[in-house]
Structures are given as structure tokens and as C-alpha cells.
Scaffold this motif. Structure first.
Motif, PDB file in Angstrom:
ATOM      1  N   LEU A 137       0.809  -1.179  -0.113  1.00 46.02           N
ATOM      2  CA  LEU A 137      -0.011  -0.057  -0.140  1.00 46.02           C
ATOM      3  C   LEU A 137       0.997   1.219  -0.136  1.00 46.02           C
ATOM      4  CD1 LEU A 137      -2.433  -1.140   2.832  1.00 46.02           C
ATOM      5  CD2 LEU A 137      -2.877  -1.016   0.332  1.00 46.02           C
ATOM      6  N   LEU A 138       0.519   2.186  -0.875  1.00 44.64           N
ATOM      7  CA  LEU A 138       1.454   3.501  -1.001  1.00 44.64           C
ATOM      8  C   LEU A 138       0.427   4.461  -1.320  1.00 44.64           C
ATOM      9  CD1 LEU A 138       4.300   4.328  -0.503  1.00 44.64           C
ATOM     10  CD2 LEU A 138       4.558   3.823  -3.193  1.00 44.64           C
ATOM     11  N   ALA A 139       0.223   5.707  -0.540  1.00 44.99           N
ATOM     12  CA  ALA A 139      -0.642   6.712  -0.796  1.00 44.99           C
ATOM     13  C   ALA A 139      -0.248   7.306  -2.210  1.00 44.99           C
ATOM     14  CB  ALA A 139      -0.154   7.936   0.140  1.00 44.99           C
ATOM     15  N   ASP A 140      -1.269   8.227  -2.740  1.00 41.80           N
ATOM     16  CA  ASP A 140      -1.283   8.339  -4.197  1.00 41.80           C
ATOM     17  C   ASP A 140      -0.044   9.107  -4.478  1.00 41.80           C
ATOM     18  OD1 ASP A 140      -3.816   7.471  -4.700  1.00 41.80           O
ATOM     19  OD2 ASP A 140      -4.993   9.300  -4.147  1.00 41.80           O
ATOM     20  N   GLU A 141       0.142  10.391  -3.877  1.00 39.79           N
ATOM     21  CA  GLU A 141       1.343  11.237  -4.330  1.00 39.79           C
ATOM     22  C   GLU A 141       2.592  10.510  -4.264  1.00 39.79           C
ATOM     23  OE1 GLU A 141       2.831  13.945  -0.844  1.00 39.79           O
ATOM     24  OE2 GLU A 141       0.939  14.364  -1.692  1.00 39.79           O
ATOM     25  N   LEU A 142       3.015   9.339  -3.005  1.00 43.48           N
ATOM     26  CA  LEU A 142       3.929   8.687  -2.987  1.00 43.48           C
ATOM     27  C   LEU A 142       4.176   7.575  -4.275  1.00 43.48           C
ATOM     28  CD1 LEU A 142       4.381   8.154   0.858  1.00 43.48           C
ATOM     29  CD2 LEU A 142       5.466   9.647  -0.525  1.00 43.48           C
TER      30      LEU A 142
ATOM     31  N   ALA B 179       7.247   6.929  -6.918  1.00 41.20           N
ATOM     32  CA  ALA B 179       7.571   5.662  -6.996  1.00 41.20           C
ATOM     33  C   ALA B 179       7.565   4.711  -8.391  1.00 41.20           C
ATOM     34  CB  ALA B 179       6.930   4.729  -5.872  1.00 41.20           C
ATOM     35  N   SER B 180       6.319   5.058  -8.830  1.00 43.39           N
ATOM     36  CA  SER B 180       5.825   4.417 -10.116  1.00 43.39           C
ATOM     37  C   SER B 180       6.409   3.209 -10.494  1.00 43.39           C
ATOM     38  CB  SER B 180       6.295   5.597 -11.080  1.00 43.39           C
ATOM     39  OG  SER B 180       5.619   5.230 -12.376  1.00 43.39           O
TER      40      SER B 180
ATOM     41  N   ASN C 231       9.764   2.386 -10.660  1.00 42.75           N
ATOM     42  CA  ASN C 231      10.957   2.324 -10.699  1.00 42.75           C
ATOM     43  C   ASN C 231      11.534   1.147 -10.103  1.00 42.75           C
ATOM     44  OD1 ASN C 231      11.805   5.109 -11.597  1.00 42.75           O
ATOM     45  ND2 ASN C 231      10.622   6.010  -9.548  1.00 42.75           N
ATOM     46  N   PRO C 232      12.883   1.070 -10.184  1.00 44.25           N
ATOM     47  CA  PRO C 232      13.498  -0.153  -9.375  1.00 44.25           C
ATOM     48  C   PRO C 232      13.263  -0.163  -7.705  1.00 44.25           C
ATOM     49  CG  PRO C 232      15.080   0.830 -10.892  1.00 44.25           C
ATOM     50  CD  PRO C 232      13.823   1.667 -10.957  1.00 44.25           C
ATOM     51  N   PHE C 233      13.251  -1.416  -7.379  1.00 44.73           N
ATOM     52  CA  PHE C 233      12.975  -1.342  -5.791  1.00 44.73           C
ATOM     53  C   PHE C 233      13.970  -0.521  -5.041  1.00 44.73           C
ATOM     54  CE2 PHE C 233      14.273  -3.064  -1.699  1.00 44.73           C
ATOM     55  CZ  PHE C 233      12.793  -3.029  -1.183  1.00 44.73           C
ATOM     56  N   LEU C 234      15.147  -0.051  -5.384  1.00 48.39           N
ATOM     57  CA  LEU C 234      15.916   0.705  -4.848  1.00 48.39           C
ATOM     58  C   LEU C 234      15.529   2.114  -4.658  1.00 48.39           C
ATOM     59  CD1 LEU C 234      19.414  -0.888  -5.478  1.00 48.39           C
ATOM     60  CD2 LEU C 234      18.227  -1.297  -3.343  1.00 48.39           C
ATOM     61  N   ALA C 235      14.947   2.527  -6.027  1.00 43.88           N
ATOM     62  CA  ALA C 235      14.592   3.979  -6.042  1.00 43.88           C
ATOM     63  C   ALA C 235      13.076   4.050  -5.098  1.00 43.88           C
ATOM     64  CB  ALA C 235      14.274   4.391  -7.321  1.00 43.88           C
ATOM     65  N   LYS C 236      12.267   3.104  -5.197  1.00 44.53           N
ATOM     66  CA  LYS C 236      10.984   3.071  -4.418  1.00 44.53           C
ATOM     67  C   LYS C 236      11.276   3.313  -2.698  1.00 44.53           C
ATOM     68  CE  LYS C 236       8.417   0.506  -7.776  1.00 44.53           C
ATOM     69  NZ  LYS C 236       7.568  -0.377  -8.188  1.00 44.53           N
ATOM     70  N   ARG C 237      12.407   2.519  -2.466  1.00 48.03           N
ATOM     71  CA  ARG C 237      12.759   2.560  -0.818  1.00 48.03           C
ATOM     72  C   ARG C 237      12.417   3.799  -0.304  1.00 48.03           C
ATOM     73  NH1 ARG C 237      17.923  -0.781   0.960  1.00 48.03           N
ATOM     74  NH2 ARG C 237      18.691   1.347   0.010  1.00 48.03           N
ATOM     75  N   LYS C 238      12.827   4.917  -1.045  1.00 44.89           N
ATOM     76  CA  LYS C 238      12.950   6.450  -0.543  1.00 44.89           C
ATOM     77  C   LYS C 238      11.389   6.529  -0.346  1.00 44.89           C
ATOM     78  CE  LYS C 238      16.918   7.739  -2.978  1.00 44.89           C
ATOM     79  NZ  LYS C 238      17.466   8.462  -4.194  1.00 44.89           N
ATOM     80  N   GLU C 239      10.385   6.302  -1.241  1.00 47.40           N
ATOM     81  CA  GLU C 239       9.090   6.528  -1.325  1.00 47.40           C
ATOM     82  C   GLU C 239       8.409   5.762   0.080  1.00 47.40           C
ATOM     83  OE1 GLU C 239       8.505   9.295  -2.426  1.00 47.40           O
ATOM     84  OE2 GLU C 239      10.432   9.116  -3.132  1.00 47.40           O
TER      85      GLU C 239
END
Length: 63
Positions: A3-8, A12-13, A15-23
Motif C-alpha cells: 500500500l502506498l498513498a497516491d502522491e508517493l 515511486a511509479s 522505478n526499480p526497488f532501490l528507488a522506491k525505498r525512499k518513497e
């Protein structure tokens, strides 16, 4: 899946997992934030997470 809120989620879209971790780290949902501590999210991590969810579900919704 997590689960990830709309703007996050938009950031994240696909992107690869490592980029998504920040979100994931910014999420208000603890289960999502927990993902930000992983160094990778591959089949083993998905399987481990699924087992953990199943154990929690049995504790919460006893039959």
C-alpha cells in the motif's frame, strides 16, 4: 504489492526497488515503511513477507 498513498505512488511509479525505498520510508503505513529497510525485494522477500502476513492474519482473525 504494498500500500502506498497516491502522491508517493506516483513518485515511486515503475522505478526499480532501490528507488522506491525512499518513497516507502515516507509512508504512514508501517507495513510499507518496513520495506524501506530491505536491501532487495525479490521472490524470497516476497515469500517471507507473505508468510508473515499469513501468521498475523491468523492471530487477528481467529476462527
Amino acid at each position: 504489492m504494498t500500500l502506498l498513498a497516491d502522491e508517493l505512488n506516483v513518485v515511486a511509479s515503475n522505478n526499480p526497488f532501490l528507488a522506491k525505498r525512499k518513497e516507502y520510508a515516507k509512508s504512514n503505513i508501517r507495513l510499507t515503511r518496513d520495506l524501506s529497510r530491505l536491501s532487495q525485494f525479490k521472490f524470497k522477500q516476497v515469500d517471507d513477507r507473505s508468510k508473515e502476513f499469513a501468521e498475523r492474519a491468523v492471530q487477528i482473525w481467529r476462527v
